[in-house]
Enzyme design. Sequence first.
Site, PDB file in Angstrom:
ATOM      1  N   PHE A  11       0.871  -1.196   0.000  1.00 34.30           N
ATOM      2  CA  PHE A  11       0.000   0.000   0.000  1.00 34.30           C
ATOM      3  C   PHE A  11       0.898   1.232   0.000  1.00 34.30           C
ATOM      4  O   PHE A  11       0.875   2.082   0.894  1.00 34.30           O
ATOM      5  CB  PHE A  11      -0.927  -0.029   1.223  1.00 34.30           C
ATOM      6  CG  PHE A  11      -2.171   0.835   1.064  1.00 34.30           C
ATOM      7  CD1 PHE A  11      -2.506   1.778   2.038  1.00 34.30           C
ATOM      8  CD2 PHE A  11      -3.015   0.691  -0.031  1.00 34.30           C
ATOM      9  CE1 PHE A  11      -3.663   2.554   1.911  1.00 34.30           C
ATOM     10  CE2 PHE A  11      -4.170   1.471  -0.162  1.00 34.30           C
ATOM     11  CZ  PHE A  11      -4.483   2.400   0.809  1.00 34.30           C
ATOM     12  N   GLU A 151       0.633  -4.860 -17.338  1.00 29.75           N
ATOM     13  CA  GLU A 151       0.936  -3.731 -18.222  1.00 29.75           C
ATOM     14  C   GLU A 151       1.870  -2.725 -17.576  1.00 29.75           C
ATOM     15  O   GLU A 151       2.749  -2.170 -18.198  1.00 29.75           O
ATOM     16  CB  GLU A 151      -0.348  -3.029 -18.656  1.00 29.75           C
ATOM     17  CG  GLU A 151      -0.143  -1.923 -19.674  1.00 29.75           C
ATOM     18  CD  GLU A 151       0.473  -2.418 -20.976  1.00 29.75           C
ATOM     19  OE1 GLU A 151       0.125  -3.531 -21.420  1.00 29.75           O
ATOM     20  OE2 GLU A 151       1.338  -1.713 -21.527  1.00 29.75           O
ATOM     21  N   VAL A 154       6.068  -2.367 -17.595  1.00 28.33           N
ATOM     22  CA  VAL A 154       6.885  -1.691 -18.612  1.00 28.33           C
ATOM     23  C   VAL A 154       6.178  -0.408 -19.039  1.00 28.33           C
ATOM     24  O   VAL A 154       5.014  -0.438 -19.421  1.00 28.33           O
ATOM     25  CB  VAL A 154       7.074  -2.589 -19.861  1.00 28.33           C
ATOM     26  CG1 VAL A 154       7.828  -1.837 -20.958  1.00 28.33           C
ATOM     27  CG2 VAL A 154       7.826  -3.860 -19.495  1.00 28.33           C
ATOM     28  N   LYS A 226      12.964  -4.730 -17.745  1.00 25.94           N
ATOM     29  CA  LYS A 226      11.968  -4.340 -18.755  1.00 25.94           C
ATOM     30  C   LYS A 226      12.383  -4.802 -20.147  1.00 25.94           C
ATOM     31  O   LYS A 226      11.538  -5.270 -20.935  1.00 25.94           O
ATOM     32  CB  LYS A 226      11.763  -2.828 -18.719  1.00 25.94           C
ATOM     33  CG  LYS A 226      11.139  -2.354 -17.413  1.00 25.94           C
ATOM     34  CD  LYS A 226      11.260  -0.854 -17.244  1.00 25.94           C
ATOM     35  CE  LYS A 226      10.614  -0.362 -15.977  1.00 25.94           C
ATOM     36  NZ  LYS A 226      10.846   1.072 -15.715  1.00 25.94           N
ATOM     37  N   GLY A 324       5.309   7.302 -12.071  1.00 22.81           N
ATOM     38  CA  GLY A 324       4.347   8.214 -11.430  1.00 22.81           C
ATOM     39  C   GLY A 324       3.257   7.392 -10.765  1.00 22.81           C
ATOM     40  O   GLY A 324       2.845   6.356 -11.298  1.00 22.81           O
TER      41      GLY A 324
HETATM   42  N1  LIG Z   1       6.234   4.254  -8.864  1.00 24.31           N
HETATM   43  C1  LIG Z   1       6.204   4.065 -10.169  1.00 24.31           C
HETATM   44  O1  LIG Z   1       6.198   5.027 -10.967  1.00 24.31           O
HETATM   45  C2  LIG Z   1       6.181   2.678 -10.715  1.00 24.31           C
HETATM   46  C3  LIG Z   1       6.342   1.592  -9.884  1.00 24.31           C
HETATM   47  N2  LIG Z   1       6.345   0.324 -10.417  1.00 24.31           N
HETATM   48  C4  LIG Z   1       6.506  -0.826  -9.544  1.00 24.31           C
HETATM   49  O2  LIG Z   1       5.352  -0.926  -8.718  1.00 24.31           O
HETATM   50  C5  LIG Z   1       5.714  -1.431  -7.427  1.00 24.31           C
HETATM   51  C6  LIG Z   1       5.218  -0.463  -6.360  1.00 24.31           C
HETATM   52  O3  LIG Z   1       5.776   0.786  -6.638  1.00 24.31           O
HETATM   53  P1  LIG Z   1       5.509   1.999  -5.601  1.00 24.31           P
HETATM   54  O4  LIG Z   1       4.115   1.964  -5.116  1.00 24.31           O
HETATM   55  O5  LIG Z   1       6.016   3.225  -6.255  1.00 24.31           O
HETATM   56  O6  LIG Z   1       6.494   1.588  -4.419  1.00 24.31           O
HETATM   57  P2  LIG Z   1       6.431   2.037  -2.884  1.00 24.31           P
HETATM   58  O7  LIG Z   1       7.790   1.762  -2.322  1.00 24.31           O
HETATM   59  O8  LIG Z   1       5.817   3.379  -2.774  1.00 24.31           O
HETATM   60  O9  LIG Z   1       5.367   1.011  -2.262  1.00 24.31           O
HETATM   61  C7  LIG Z   1       5.656  -0.349  -2.098  1.00 24.31           C
HETATM   62  C8  LIG Z   1       4.899  -0.767  -0.851  1.00 24.31           C
HETATM   63  O10 LIG Z   1       4.993  -2.179  -0.717  1.00 24.31           O
HETATM   64  C9  LIG Z   1       5.083  -2.474   0.666  1.00 24.31           C
HETATM   65  N3  LIG Z   1       5.698  -3.786   0.792  1.00 24.31           N
HETATM   66  C10 LIG Z   1       6.956  -4.143   0.487  1.00 24.31           C
HETATM   67  N4  LIG Z   1       7.132  -5.470   0.710  1.00 24.31           N
HETATM   68  C11 LIG Z   1       5.936  -5.944   1.174  1.00 24.31           C
HETATM   69  C12 LIG Z   1       5.464  -7.216   1.588  1.00 24.31           C
HETATM   70  N5  LIG Z   1       6.258  -8.289   1.575  1.00 24.31           N
HETATM   71  N6  LIG Z   1       4.185  -7.335   2.007  1.00 24.31           N
HETATM   72  C13 LIG Z   1       3.362  -6.238   2.019  1.00 24.31           C
HETATM   73  N7  LIG Z   1       3.751  -4.998   1.649  1.00 24.31           N
HETATM   74  C14 LIG Z   1       5.022  -4.862   1.234  1.00 24.31           C
HETATM   75  C15 LIG Z   1       5.913  -1.360   1.263  1.00 24.31           C
HETATM   76  O11 LIG Z   1       5.633  -1.213   2.653  1.00 24.31           O
HETATM   77  C16 LIG Z   1       5.453  -0.148   0.443  1.00 24.31           C
HETATM   78  O12 LIG Z   1       4.427   0.570   1.102  1.00 24.31           O
HETATM   79  C17 LIG Z   1       7.231  -1.621  -7.448  1.00 24.31           C
HETATM   80  O13 LIG Z   1       7.519  -2.980  -7.724  1.00 24.31           O
HETATM   81  C18 LIG Z   1       7.685  -0.736  -8.614  1.00 24.31           C
HETATM   82  O14 LIG Z   1       8.850  -1.250  -9.237  1.00 24.31           O
HETATM   83  C19 LIG Z   1       6.145   0.074 -11.758  1.00 24.31           C
HETATM   84  C20 LIG Z   1       5.958   1.132 -12.607  1.00 24.31           C
HETATM   85  C21 LIG Z   1       6.000   2.507 -12.150  1.00 24.31           C
HETATM   86  N1  LIG Z   2      11.458   3.363 -10.899  1.00 21.53           N
HETATM   87  C1  LIG Z   2      10.853   3.042 -12.176  1.00 21.53           C
HETATM   88  C2  LIG Z   2       9.356   2.933 -11.993  1.00 21.53           C
HETATM   89  C3  LIG Z   2       8.713   2.380 -13.215  1.00 21.53           C
HETATM   90  O1  LIG Z   2       9.020   1.245 -13.605  1.00 21.53           O
HETATM   91  C4  LIG Z   2      11.185   4.150 -13.189  1.00 21.53           C
HETATM   92  O2  LIG Z   2      11.622   5.220 -12.738  1.00 21.53           O
HETATM   93  O3  LIG Z   2      10.980   3.923 -14.404  1.00 21.53           O
END
Ligand SMILES: NC(=O)C1=CN([C@@H]2O[C@H](COP(=O)(O)OP(=O)(O)OC[C@H]3O[C@@H](n4cnc5c(N)ncnc54)[C@H](O)[C@@H]3O)[C@@H](O)[C@H]2O)C=CC1
Ligand SMILES: N[C@@H](CC=O)C(=O)O
Length: 350
Positions: A11, A151, A154, A226, A324
């Site tokens: 979350f 989706e 990437v 990716k 984002g």
């Molecule tokens: N932020 C972005 O622009 C993008 C993010 N992603 C991917 O999406 C995923 C989430 O990204 P964000 O929300 O930005 O990261 P974030 O770091 O804001 O949130 C990840 C959350 O997962 C929780 N978490 C970690 N391990 C856990 C577990 N074992 N059980 C339950 N909760 C757990 C953490 O407490 C944290 O709140 C990542 O894998 C990231 O690579 C993909 C595309 C874009």
């Molecule tokens: N940290 C990654 C999140 C999306 O995959 C990026 O900056 O592209």
Amino acid sequence: MQTYNIALIGFGGVNRALAELIQERFSEPTEALGFGLRIVAITDLQLGTWQNDDGIDPAVALAVERGGNFAAFPGGSADVDNERVIKESSADIVVEATFTNPTTGEPAASHVRWALEAGKHVSTTNKGPVALFGPEFRQLADDHGVRFEYEGSVLSGTPSLKLVTQSLRGLNITGFEGILNGTSNFVLGQMAAGLSMADAVREAQELGYAEADPTADLGGSDVALKVQILANDVLGGSLTPADVSVQGIQDLDAAAVSEAVAAGGAIKLIGAATRNADGSIDASVRPVALAGDHALASIQGATNAIAFHTDLLGTVTISGPGAGRIETAYALLADIIAIDDARRLAGGTS
Ligand SMILES: NC(=O)C1=CN([C@@H]2O[C@H](COP(=O)(O)OP(=O)(O)OC[C@H]3O[C@@H](n4cnc5c(N)ncnc54)[C@H](O)[C@@H]3O)[C@@H](O)[C@H]2O)C=CC1
Ligand SMILES: N[C@@H](CC=O)C(=O)O
């Protein structure tokens, strides 16, 4: 119209943005989508576990600040219990958005496997399970009559994978190259504007672009995952992480960035793959000094772009947000739309 029960695993920025979208637009079925969304479980390392099969009010969950937890709510606990939630909750769809682990893909890979084996659809933005276990999970989804959608793994909410599978079907795609990481492109642009790499990374973290460990963004391992996903899904490869040569931007200094700008061009972190005549695939991630007239030189900020090389259309390029919170939450919604489309196609009621 259908209302899907969803479990949010993780979350953080992305799944909180999805919860906001549900709160603002999608809690009730809409004509536009043909379905509504009900959150029935949330887990997070910091916040614990909250399961309520009658539904969780997104506003209440979003109001729990960092440092707090879900223990005060009926069905809530300060402990994280992903396995029970994934296997036993009334969720139809498990939305996995925990940290990407580029080495083992865990624990997200276990989360995905548990969900598919329990006959639950999966939508994920987590690159680990997709890059490292994609074929296994697609087969597991087929075996259990559910969908494995990813989706957002990437190009965030920009439809790169769905562009190929839905709009470029029948073409022979021989390769691609692009800017596949928003954080590093944002950092390079800020460095060209005079910021230090450290300050630019801090800004990217505040904007919700960066990985939990931003060395994945700077060192190229995020792009490598990716490239692997795209090479396997789009070029028909079977690449492993070892098949992608990787050089990041972590050692770039401000002088090199400014020199490229002074020459009218730009340094960009490029992910690319080419399928050779013998079927082998060359895949790489590396910083490239682009001339000013190169199509990718003008891509700024967290924007990404990818050019696909095809037999009948020549080069097809798509560009859009590559990172984002809300942009990536949209990718999760696009996955759920695909899940609903598949249900309808299989004869489900509207
Ligand atoms: N932020 C972005 O622009 C993008 C993010 N992603 C991917 O999406 C995923 C989430 O990204 P964000 O929300 O930005 O990261 P974030 O770091 O804001 O949130 C990840 C959350 O997962 C929780 N978490 C970690 N391990 C856990 C577990 N074992 N059980 C339950 N909760 C757990 C953490 O407490 C944290 O709140 C990542 O894998 C990231 O690579 C993909 C595309 C874009
Ligand atoms: N940290 C990654 C999140 C999306 O995959 C990026 O900056 O592209």
